[in-house]
Write a protein that holds these residues in place. Structure first.
Motif, mmCIF file in Angstrom:
data_model
loop_
_atom_site.group_PDB
_atom_site.id
_atom_site.type_symbol
_atom_site.label_atom_id
_atom_site.label_comp_id
_atom_site.label_asym_id
_atom_site.label_seq_id
_atom_site.Cartn_x
_atom_site.Cartn_y
_atom_site.Cartn_z
ATOM 1 N N PHE A 1 0.846 -1.191 0.000
ATOM 2 C CA PHE A 1 0.000 0.000 0.000
ATOM 3 C C PHE A 1 0.881 1.240 0.000
ATOM 4 O O PHE A 1 1.714 1.424 0.884
ATOM 5 N N VAL A 2 0.700 2.065 -1.013
ATOM 6 C CA VAL A 2 1.545 3.232 -1.218
ATOM 7 C C VAL A 2 0.853 4.465 -0.667
ATOM 8 O O VAL A 2 -0.300 4.748 -1.013
ATOM 9 N N SER A 3 1.542 5.186 0.195
ATOM 10 C CA SER A 3 1.023 6.456 0.694
ATOM 11 C C SER A 3 1.458 7.572 -0.242
ATOM 12 O O SER A 3 2.366 7.419 -1.043
ATOM 13 N N GLY A 4 0.803 8.688 -0.128
ATOM 14 C CA GLY A 4 1.206 9.836 -0.925
ATOM 15 C C GLY A 4 0.207 10.244 -1.974
ATOM 16 O O GLY A 4 0.391 11.237 -2.663
ATOM 17 N N GLY A 5 -0.881 9.456 -2.135
ATOM 18 C CA GLY A 5 -1.915 9.869 -3.064
ATOM 19 C C GLY A 5 -2.645 11.094 -2.537
ATOM 20 O O GLY A 5 -2.603 11.413 -1.348
ATOM 21 N N SER A 6 -3.313 11.797 -3.398
ATOM 22 C CA SER A 6 -4.033 12.999 -2.985
ATOM 23 C C SER A 6 -5.441 12.976 -3.559
ATOM 24 O O SER A 6 -5.675 12.435 -4.640
ATOM 25 N N ARG A 7 -6.394 13.550 -2.802
ATOM 26 C CA ARG A 7 -7.767 13.623 -3.289
ATOM 27 C C ARG A 7 -7.851 14.708 -4.349
ATOM 28 O O ARG A 7 -7.480 15.857 -4.122
ATOM 29 N N SER A 8 -8.300 14.319 -5.538
ATOM 30 C CA SER A 8 -8.359 15.276 -6.640
ATOM 31 C C SER A 8 -9.783 15.699 -6.965
ATOM 32 O O SER A 8 -9.990 16.596 -7.779
ATOM 33 N N GLY A 9 -10.763 15.066 -6.343
ATOM 34 C CA GLY A 9 -12.146 15.430 -6.607
ATOM 35 C C GLY A 9 -13.079 14.562 -5.797
ATOM 36 O O GLY A 9 -12.693 13.529 -5.257
ATOM 37 N N ALA A 10 -14.336 14.988 -5.674
ATOM 38 C CA ALA A 10 -15.320 14.222 -4.926
ATOM 39 C C ALA A 10 -16.709 14.613 -5.394
ATOM 40 O O ALA A 10 -16.938 15.723 -5.889
ATOM 41 N N GLY A 11 -17.641 13.673 -5.253
ATOM 42 C CA GLY A 11 -19.028 13.924 -5.587
ATOM 43 C C GLY A 11 -19.923 13.346 -4.517
ATOM 44 O O GLY A 11 -19.465 12.973 -3.430
ATOM 45 N N SER A 12 -21.195 13.220 -4.822
ATOM 46 C CA SER A 12 -22.148 12.758 -3.815
ATOM 47 C C SER A 12 -21.949 11.295 -3.452
ATOM 48 O O SER A 12 -22.353 10.863 -2.386
ATOM 49 N N THR A 13 -21.332 10.522 -4.331
ATOM 50 C CA THR A 13 -21.151 9.096 -4.045
ATOM 51 C C THR A 13 -19.734 8.612 -4.292
ATOM 52 O O THR A 13 -19.495 7.408 -4.323
ATOM 53 N N TYR A 14 -18.770 9.507 -4.484
ATOM 54 C CA TYR A 14 -17.432 9.048 -4.846
ATOM 55 C C TYR A 14 -16.366 10.023 -4.360
ATOM 56 O O TYR A 14 -16.645 11.171 -4.020
ATOM 57 N N ILE A 15 -15.124 9.522 -4.350
ATOM 58 C CA ILE A 15 -13.934 10.333 -4.088
ATOM 59 C C ILE A 15 -12.904 9.979 -5.151
ATOM 60 O O ILE A 15 -12.653 8.798 -5.405
ATOM 61 N N ASP A 16 -12.321 10.969 -5.795
ATOM 62 C CA ASP A 16 -11.252 10.753 -6.763
ATOM 63 C C ASP A 16 -9.908 10.877 -6.057
ATOM 64 O O ASP A 16 -9.675 11.825 -5.308
ATOM 65 N N VAL A 17 -9.017 9.897 -6.308
ATOM 66 C CA VAL A 17 -7.686 9.903 -5.708
ATOM 67 C C VAL A 17 -6.656 9.833 -6.823
ATOM 68 O O VAL A 17 -6.743 8.972 -7.709
ATOM 69 N N THR A 18 -5.700 10.740 -6.808
ATOM 70 C CA THR A 18 -4.594 10.718 -7.769
ATOM 71 C C THR A 18 -3.430 9.954 -7.154
ATOM 72 O O THR A 18 -2.847 10.400 -6.166
ATOM 73 N N PRO A 19 -3.081 8.765 -7.699
ATOM 74 C CA PRO A 19 -2.008 7.966 -7.100
ATOM 75 C C PRO A 19 -0.638 8.465 -7.539
ATOM 76 O O PRO A 19 -0.509 9.115 -8.580
ATOM 77 N N PRO A 20 0.413 8.158 -6.781
ATOM 78 C CA PRO A 20 1.775 8.428 -7.254
ATOM 79 C C PRO A 20 2.038 7.623 -8.527
ATOM 80 O O PRO A 20 1.473 6.546 -8.723
ATOM 81 N N GLU A 21 2.890 8.139 -9.409
ATOM 82 C CA GLU A 21 3.195 7.434 -10.646
ATOM 83 C C GLU A 21 3.851 6.094 -10.346
ATOM 84 O O GLU A 21 4.569 5.935 -9.368
ATOM 85 N N GLY A 22 3.609 5.115 -11.214
ATOM 86 C CA GLY A 22 4.245 3.817 -11.051
ATOM 87 C C GLY A 22 3.339 2.699 -11.513
ATOM 88 O O GLY A 22 2.234 2.920 -12.018
ATOM 89 N N TYR A 23 3.822 1.459 -11.348
ATOM 90 C CA TYR A 23 3.089 0.264 -11.758
ATOM 91 C C TYR A 23 2.467 -0.394 -10.537
ATOM 92 O O TYR A 23 3.129 -0.601 -9.520
ATOM 93 N N TYR A 24 1.181 -0.727 -10.633
ATOM 94 C CA TYR A 24 0.452 -1.419 -9.575
ATOM 95 C C TYR A 24 -0.027 -2.751 -10.142
ATOM 96 O O TYR A 24 -0.693 -2.783 -11.176
ATOM 97 N N ASN A 25 0.328 -3.862 -9.471
ATOM 98 C CA ASN A 25 0.054 -5.176 -10.048
ATOM 99 C C ASN A 25 -1.373 -5.656 -9.830
ATOM 100 O O ASN A 25 -1.740 -6.736 -10.284
ATOM 101 N N GLY A 26 -2.203 -4.887 -9.131
ATOM 102 C CA GLY A 26 -3.598 -5.259 -8.962
ATOM 103 C C GLY A 26 -3.848 -6.299 -7.893
ATOM 104 O O GLY A 26 -4.979 -6.766 -7.738
ATOM 105 N N ALA A 27 -2.819 -6.705 -7.141
ATOM 106 C CA ALA A 27 -3.004 -7.690 -6.075
ATOM 107 C C ALA A 27 -3.808 -7.083 -4.931
ATOM 108 O O ALA A 27 -3.847 -5.864 -4.741
ATOM 109 N N SER A 28 -4.449 -7.957 -4.147
ATOM 110 C CA SER A 28 -5.315 -7.481 -3.066
ATOM 111 C C SER A 28 -4.536 -6.816 -1.942
ATOM 112 O O SER A 28 -5.106 -6.096 -1.129
#
Length: 351
Positions: free
Chosen positions: A194-221
């Motif tokens: 789990f990578v820290s350092g992402g930032s909230r870039s937007g939000a709505g009534s049912t969601y939150i947008d998060v901008t992750p740090p650049e890089g490759y994420y393998n999709g594992a749980s």
């Protein structure tokens, strides 16, 4: 026509290399073979057989010459000197021929586009198979390379042809990829855990947008982007509501019931096992209203008033309710009733 070899055989006789000598009138001597029985006559050495050999030698000389002159099928090899303007000297090249094959050993790593000149002929550009000029580092020191002439340029063979659009940023760190600029190392960070350092870039009534740090994420749980907020806890979420899997506990606590008071010098209404520590308790005699008396109130709020605690007697007078016990499992509340009577009570709390 293929050459038909002569099968040469030895001459075999009874007495090999044996002669009789005959004296001639002029004083000379003639040696006359005295071989005896001829077992095998052998192959005669005569002009027709010898000329056959000569003719084949002439034909083979033409084949060899043609072979040496065939720069397309067989090519030439030499040492190429220089950095970007290569020069080399080889046999049998007097002009450039379409399709001619040239192999050379390189002596200096190139620093840009490259040309090649052979035996003093014009310099011709060396191009990749996609038509692009060479770039710095394509030709290494000591490397052996092959090119073919296409009537305009020398085309580098075995170079790999077309490349995709991926470059260093699209390739993981620790891996390499071939490009028009040669083999390069990747610069993409592999994000593990789990990578820290992402930032909230937007939000709505049912969601939150998060901008992750650049890089490759393998999709594992067990990997992803983690954005923390100390206020994102169950106690700040409405009780019974789930937000992103967190079930809230924020909300009022309530209980009600009926009980008889104790009698004696001081009368108490005692309640147990209500499941929480109340902040407000209201008790009144069954069938009576608060304005008629017979009411006891306990209230605590450090945020607003501090403790508010009183009881109303049967005759309507208000007394301090200093005799009380309040805990998470029970409360005793002083009431004003000499006899044991039924009280209705309600208790309120919050986490």
């Amino acid at each position: 026509m293929a050459y038909q070899p002569t099968i040469w055989e030895n001459r075999e006789v009874e007495r090999p290399r044996t002669f009789t000598m005959q004296n001639n009138p002029d004083g000379t001597v003639t040696l006359i073979p005295a071989e005896g029985v001829v077992n095998k006559p052998g192959t005669p050495i005569m002009a027709v057989n010898m000329n056959k050999i000569e003719d084949e030698l002439v034909r083979q000389d033409g084949v060899v010459t043609k072979h040496l002159d065939d720069l397309v099928t067989h090519g030439v090899y030499g040492i190429a000197t220089g950095t970007n303007a290569l020069k080399m000297s080889v046999d049998n090249v007097t002009s450039y021929v379409e399709g001619m094959l040239v192999a050379f050993k390189n002596t200096t790593t190139n620093t840009g586009a490259v040309t090649l000149g052979i035996n003093g002929l014009d310099n011709k550009s060396i191009r990749k198979s996609n038509g692009n000029p060479l770039t710095s580092g394509n030709l290494k020191v000591g490397g052996v390379y092959q090119v073919r002439y296409d009537c305009v340029n020398f085309i580098l063979l075995g170079e790999g042809g077309e490349y995709g659009s991926a470059d260093r940023p699209q390739v993981l760190t620790g891996y390499t990829i071939g490009t028009d600029n040669g083999v390069v190392s990747g610069t993409m960070t592999s994000r593990i855990g789990f990578v820290s350092g992402g930032s909230r870039s937007g939000a709505g009534s049912t969601y939150i947008d998060v901008t992750p740090p650049e890089g490759y994420y393998n999709g594992a749980s067990n990997s992803g982007v983690r954005v923390t907020d100390s206020n994102f806890i169950p106690a700040n979420i409405k009780k019974g509501t789930s937000i992103f899997g967190i079930v809230g506990t924020l909300g009022g606590q309530y209980a009600k019931g009926q009980a008889y008071n104790s009698t004696g010098s001081v009368e108490y209404l005692k309640l147990t096992n209500i499941g929480f520590q109340p902040k407000l308790v209201v008790a009144k005699k069954n069938g009576k209203s608060a304005k008629d008396g017979y009411c006891a109130i306990y209230y605590i709020s450090n945020e607003i008033y501090g403790d508010l605690d009183f009881r109303i007697s049967d005759d309507g007078r208000i007394y301090s309710n200093s005799s009380k016990v309040v805990s998470s499992s029970e409360f005793w509340l002083q009431v004003d009733s000499i006899n044991s009577v039924l009280f209705n009570w309600e208790a309120f709390g919050y986490p």
